[in-house]
Design an enzyme around this catalytic site. Sequence first.
Site, short mmCIF file in Angstrom:
data_model
loop_
_atom_site.label_atom_id
_atom_site.label_comp_id
_atom_site.label_asym_id
_atom_site.label_seq_id
_atom_site.Cartn_x
_atom_site.Cartn_y
_atom_site.Cartn_z
N PRO A 9 0.79 -1.23 0.00
CA PRO A 9 0.00 0.00 0.00
C PRO A 9 0.83 1.29 0.00
CG PRO A 9 -0.13 -1.10 2.13
CD PRO A 9 0.51 -2.06 1.18
N ASN A 10 0.33 2.23 -0.75
CA ASN A 10 0.88 3.59 -0.85
C ASN A 10 2.18 3.69 -1.63
OD1 ASN A 10 -1.22 4.85 0.79
ND2 ASN A 10 -0.32 3.70 2.49
N ARG A 17 4.22 10.94 -2.04
CA ARG A 17 4.18 10.72 -0.59
C ARG A 17 5.53 11.03 0.06
NH1 ARG A 17 4.74 4.33 1.10
NH2 ARG A 17 4.20 5.23 3.11
N TYR A 22 10.91 9.09 1.16
CA TYR A 22 10.92 8.10 0.08
C TYR A 22 11.51 8.61 -1.23
CZ TYR A 22 7.88 5.72 3.38
OH TYR A 22 7.39 5.13 4.51
N ASN A 73 8.10 -5.62 -0.99
CA ASN A 73 8.03 -4.52 -0.04
C ASN A 73 6.57 -4.43 0.39
OD1 ASN A 73 7.91 -2.18 1.40
ND2 ASN A 73 9.03 -0.92 -0.09
N ALA A 76 3.23 -0.80 4.74
CA ALA A 76 2.71 -0.80 6.11
C ALA A 76 2.29 -2.19 6.59
CB ALA A 76 1.53 0.17 6.22
N GLU A 97 13.04 -9.27 1.31
CA GLU A 97 12.27 -8.13 1.85
C GLU A 97 13.00 -6.83 1.52
OE1 GLU A 97 12.57 -7.95 6.14
OE2 GLU A 97 10.88 -6.56 6.31
N HIS A 99 12.82 -2.51 1.93
CA HIS A 99 12.23 -1.25 2.41
C HIS A 99 13.07 -0.10 1.89
CE1 HIS A 99 9.38 -3.33 4.83
NE2 HIS A 99 10.36 -4.07 5.30
N ARG A 106 13.29 4.30 12.44
CA ARG A 106 12.01 5.04 12.46
C ARG A 106 11.19 4.67 13.70
NH1 ARG A 106 9.34 5.01 6.67
NH2 ARG A 106 8.06 6.60 7.72
C1 DQA Z 1 8.28 1.09 3.71
C2 DQA Z 1 8.39 1.31 5.22
C3 DQA Z 1 7.05 1.04 5.90
O1 DQA Z 1 7.17 1.22 7.31
C4 DQA Z 1 6.01 2.02 5.38
O2 DQA Z 1 4.75 1.75 5.95
C5 DQA Z 1 5.93 2.04 3.89
C6 DQA Z 1 7.16 1.93 3.10
C7 DQA Z 1 9.58 1.44 2.97
O3 DQA Z 1 9.72 1.05 1.83
O4 DQA Z 1 10.45 2.14 3.53
O5 DQA Z 1 4.86 2.24 3.33
O6 DQA Z 1 8.03 -0.29 3.48
#
Ligand code: DQA
Length: 147
Positions: A9-10, A17, A22, A73, A76, A97, A99, A106
């Site tokens: 998501p997002n 964002r 990011y 990835n 959230a 994985e 990020h 964080r």
């Molecule tokens: C994320 C880190 C997560 O905590 C966050 O909710 C994201 C992006 C990252 O790529 O840094 O949406 O996965």
Amino acid sequence: MKILVINGPNLNMLGIREPAIYGGRTYADLCALIQRKADELGVDVTLFQSNSEGELVTRIQQAYGREDAIVINPAAYTHTSVAILDALKAVGLPAAEVHISDVTKRESFRQISYAGMACQRHYIGMGFEGYLKAMEDLAEQYRSSNG
Ligand code: DQA
């Protein structure tokens, strides 16, 4: 070799964002970089993004018998989803994985990664480069175990 790259998501909002966290590049920019890396490595890549946990679980399940490795990835859902963890364990594919941000530095609620428990590789805080390094390492692993 077939690699599935999953974004949660997002991540479709990259570029808009929180650019301080990011960066300014978009999801389309990320997809283009991933496709270029796949071409360079001589692997097939499928990109999937969803804002819905169930769709992410379903797509992971569909990778069984269809793809050879997963780069994920979960965004959230990393920090909340036992369902995504279970789906990764169910298909049993080599998984990495990713990020973009350094989640280790964080908020406390980002310190647990359920999905990460089913991943053998972790690329944290490397920006878009993390996806590319994950693909390289999974391709290398595939080559060494499949001749
Ligand atoms: C994320 C880190 C997560 O905590 C966050 O909710 C994201 C992006 C990252 O790529 O840094 O949406 O996965």
